[in-house]
Design a protein around this motif. Structure first.
Motif, PDB file in Angstrom:
ATOM      1  N   THR A  89       8.620   3.463  -8.497  1.00 40.19           N
ATOM      2  CA  THR A  89       7.909   4.061  -7.374  1.00 40.19           C
ATOM      3  C   THR A  89       7.120   5.272  -7.852  1.00 40.19           C
ATOM      4  OG1 THR A  89       9.679   3.384  -5.871  1.00 40.19           O
ATOM      5  CG2 THR A  89       8.132   5.027  -5.057  1.00 40.19           C
TER       6      THR A  89
ATOM      7  N   SER B 125       3.367  11.338  -0.318  1.00 40.43           N
ATOM      8  CA  SER B 125       3.048   9.916  -0.364  1.00 40.43           C
ATOM      9  C   SER B 125       3.913   9.253  -1.422  1.00 40.43           C
ATOM     10  CB  SER B 125       1.560   9.698  -0.688  1.00 40.43           C
ATOM     11  OG  SER B 125       1.283   8.311  -0.830  1.00 40.43           O
ATOM     12  N   SER B 126       4.249   7.965  -1.151  1.00 37.47           N
ATOM     13  CA  SER B 126       4.979   7.182  -2.151  1.00 37.47           C
ATOM     14  C   SER B 126       4.383   5.781  -2.205  1.00 37.47           C
ATOM     15  CB  SER B 126       6.471   7.104  -1.805  1.00 37.47           C
ATOM     16  OG  SER B 126       6.685   6.422  -0.587  1.00 37.47           O
ATOM     17  N   TRP B 127       4.459   5.177  -3.359  1.00 38.50           N
ATOM     18  CA  TRP B 127       3.835   3.869  -3.580  1.00 38.50           C
ATOM     19  C   TRP B 127       4.763   3.057  -4.475  1.00 38.50           C
ATOM     20  CZ3 TRP B 127      -1.569   3.083  -6.336  1.00 38.50           C
ATOM     21  CH2 TRP B 127      -1.963   1.751  -6.194  1.00 38.50           C
ATOM     22  N   THR B 128       5.253   1.961  -3.941  1.00 35.01           N
ATOM     23  CA  THR B 128       6.139   1.091  -4.709  1.00 35.01           C
ATOM     24  C   THR B 128       5.283   0.233  -5.642  1.00 35.01           C
ATOM     25  OG1 THR B 128       7.748   1.004  -2.904  1.00 35.01           O
ATOM     26  CG2 THR B 128       7.909  -0.694  -4.591  1.00 35.01           C
ATOM     27  N   LEU B 129       5.399   0.503  -6.935  1.00 31.97           N
ATOM     28  CA  LEU B 129       4.592  -0.222  -7.913  1.00 31.97           C
ATOM     29  C   LEU B 129       5.247  -1.542  -8.331  1.00 31.97           C
ATOM     30  CD1 LEU B 129       3.584   2.789 -10.203  1.00 31.97           C
ATOM     31  CD2 LEU B 129       2.306   1.798  -8.288  1.00 31.97           C
TER      32      LEU B 129
ATOM     33  N   LEU C 193       0.832  -1.199   0.000  1.00 32.90           N
ATOM     34  CA  LEU C 193       0.000   0.000   0.000  1.00 32.90           C
ATOM     35  C   LEU C 193       0.868   1.251   0.000  1.00 32.90           C
ATOM     36  CD1 LEU C 193      -2.575  -1.141   2.704  1.00 32.90           C
ATOM     37  CD2 LEU C 193      -2.788  -1.342   0.213  1.00 32.90           C
ATOM     38  N   PRO C 194       0.307   2.366  -0.488  1.00 35.20           N
ATOM     39  CA  PRO C 194       1.074   3.628  -0.427  1.00 35.20           C
ATOM     40  C   PRO C 194       1.146   4.148   0.999  1.00 35.20           C
ATOM     41  CG  PRO C 194      -1.129   4.012  -1.297  1.00 35.20           C
ATOM     42  CD  PRO C 194      -0.991   2.522  -1.180  1.00 35.20           C
ATOM     43  N   ASN C 195       2.203   4.884   1.281  1.00 37.23           N
ATOM     44  CA  ASN C 195       2.317   5.512   2.594  1.00 37.23           C
ATOM     45  C   ASN C 195       1.867   6.978   2.503  1.00 37.23           C
ATOM     46  OD1 ASN C 195       4.394   6.970   1.432  1.00 37.23           O
ATOM     47  ND2 ASN C 195       6.010   5.736   2.346  1.00 37.23           N
TER      48      ASN C 195
END
Length: 444
Positions: free
Chosen positions: A289, A108-112, A73-75
């Motif tokens: 990301t 926010s960051s989200w590791t894809l 999930l994104p932070n």
């Protein structure tokens, strides 16, 4: 203080005392005085400190699993800064002022994509939870066998005490009879001394059996982790001899290798190390990301409204970041090599666990066979020696006896009885342990 207040306080005190006493009684009832084997095993599974510690380890593994799932999930994080500056408005320094400014934002960051690392980590953490559960089951099995052995040792001690009490009673009667014959002039003083020595020896053996019971009770209390001052005793079943046929070794080994928790745990160890290898290989792959953020700022300015600054300075940003490992100072290569070594070690551990279990079940099979053969021989031996000793005792009562021959027969009877008691409980314990590897719960 009014009478109503005093009555209210007295009523509350009585209620508190009753509830406290009830609570203490309830707590006391949780630990029984008389225990059967089933109660011992159930109590140990619920209260053993080692098992409680392992269950906490399982809970910790579950938290690791939840964390690994959350990594998909994104932070979201917030930031805020506020500063104040002091300065002089006039050059002569007679007037002072304080200026303030601030900045606020969300990011926010989200590791894809991370080379499959995140999903592999979730699978690995799930196996870690299963492994922790199997460790609990394996320890439960070990504690079950230890408690069963201690319980049967106490039963053996109890039967030995009963048997030695009978010997003491018989020796007292024989001594009294020989003393009577000595007083009548038909027995020698040496005969009286020999029976006195026999009685002393029987009392010594009785004391030894009673001490053995105390020691074995302490062992069982330690396994159950009961308070040292707790009054404690066990239930003696009607019989501990099992007449059921012994299952064949191949059936027991096949079941044990397929179902025992230590084997399943070792198999999970191989799979877990396999996921470690996959995670190490993912270090060679790129990471993608998605990042985004919003924020605003203001500075204290009499000519420029702060709210208008918030609006004018409001920004939004978003973007993708692609990280491609090119040269990592051999970190990825080392991680892959070590993961392969770990996987080879896990495979060896699995083979060793299976080999050890196969040898353990074979040993249990042989032990059970030998124990039952010894029990059959002990029963026959006791049968004939009991009859011979009965005849010798009758001859002693009527005064027709040879003291040397009587002692020989008595010693043979005592040895036969001791062998029978020992072999009976050895056979029971061996049969229970062997059947336990077939998944049969231990019962008496």
């Amino acid at each position: 203080m009014s009478q109503l207040t005093i009555k209210s306080l007295l009523f509350l005190f009585l209620v508190f005392s009753y509830l406290r006493g009830f609570s203490q009684d309830t707590t006391a009832k949780e630990i029984p005085v008389i225990w059967d084997l089933a109660t011992c095993l159930q109590y140990a599974k619920q209260n053993n400190i080692q098992l409680k510690t392992l269950r906490l380890t399982t809970e910790s593994a579950k938290q690791d699993e939840l964390q690994s799932k959350s990594a998909l999930l994104p932070n979201l994080s917030g930031s805020a800064s506020q500063s104040f500056n002091h300065y002089n408005l006039n050059t002569n320094g007679t007037t002072n002022a304080i200026n303030s400014s601030g900045a606020y934002g969300l990011s926010s960051s989200w590791t894809l994509y991370k080379g499959g690392y995140l999903k592999t980590d979730i699978k690995q953490k799930d196996l870690a939870v299963q492994s922790a559960n199997y460790t609990v089951l394996s320890t439960e099995n070990d504690i079950t066998l230890s408690i069963t052995q201690a319980y049967l040792s106490i039963l053996l001690d109890k039967e030995s005490i009963v048997y030695n009490k009978e010997l003491v009673k018989t020796s007292n009667a024989q001594l009294a009879q020989t003393q009577h014959l000595f007083n009548a002039g038909t027995a020698a003083k040496k005969d009286v001394a020999q029976f006195e020595a026999q009685l002393a020896g029987d009392n010594y053996n009785l004391t030894t059996a009673e001490n053995a019971e105390r020691q074995d009770k302490i062992t069982l209390k330690q396994l159950l982790q009961l308070p040292a001052t707790h009054n404690f005793d066990i239930v003696k079943p009607d019989t501990v001899i099992s007449g059921e046929p012994i299952p064949d070794l191949q059936t027991v080994q096949q079941y044990a290798l397929q179902n025992r928790p230590e084997v399943k745990n070792a198999e999970l160890g191989v799979r877990i190390s396999g996921y470690d290898l996959d995670k190490a290989k993912s270090g060679y792959l790129p990471t993608l990301t998605l990042g985004a953020g919003i924020g605003t700022s203001y500075a204290n300015d009499p000519t420029y409204n702060a709210f208008k600054q918030f609006d004018n300075n409001f920004y939004q940003q978003g973007g993708l970041t692609l990280s491609i490992p090119i040269f990592t100072n051999r970190i990825n290569k080392t991680n892959v090599a070590k993961a392969k070594i770990e996987m080879a070690q896990s495979t060896l551990a699995l083979e060793n666990t299976k080999t050890t279990l196969a040898l353990t079940t074979e040993k249990a099979y042989i032990t059970t066979q030998n124990a039952q053969s010894q029990l059959a021989s002990a029963i026959e031996q006791l049968k004939y020696n009991t009859e011979v000793y009965r005849i010798a005792t009758q001859e002693l009562k009527i005064g027709v006896f040879n003291i040397v021959a009587f002692y020989q027969q008595r010693n043979l009877y005592v040895q036969a009885m001791q062998s029978y008691i020992q072999s009976k409980y050895n056979a029971a314990l061996a049969a229970k342990i062997y059947a336990f590897y077939l998944g049969v719960p231990i019962k008496l």
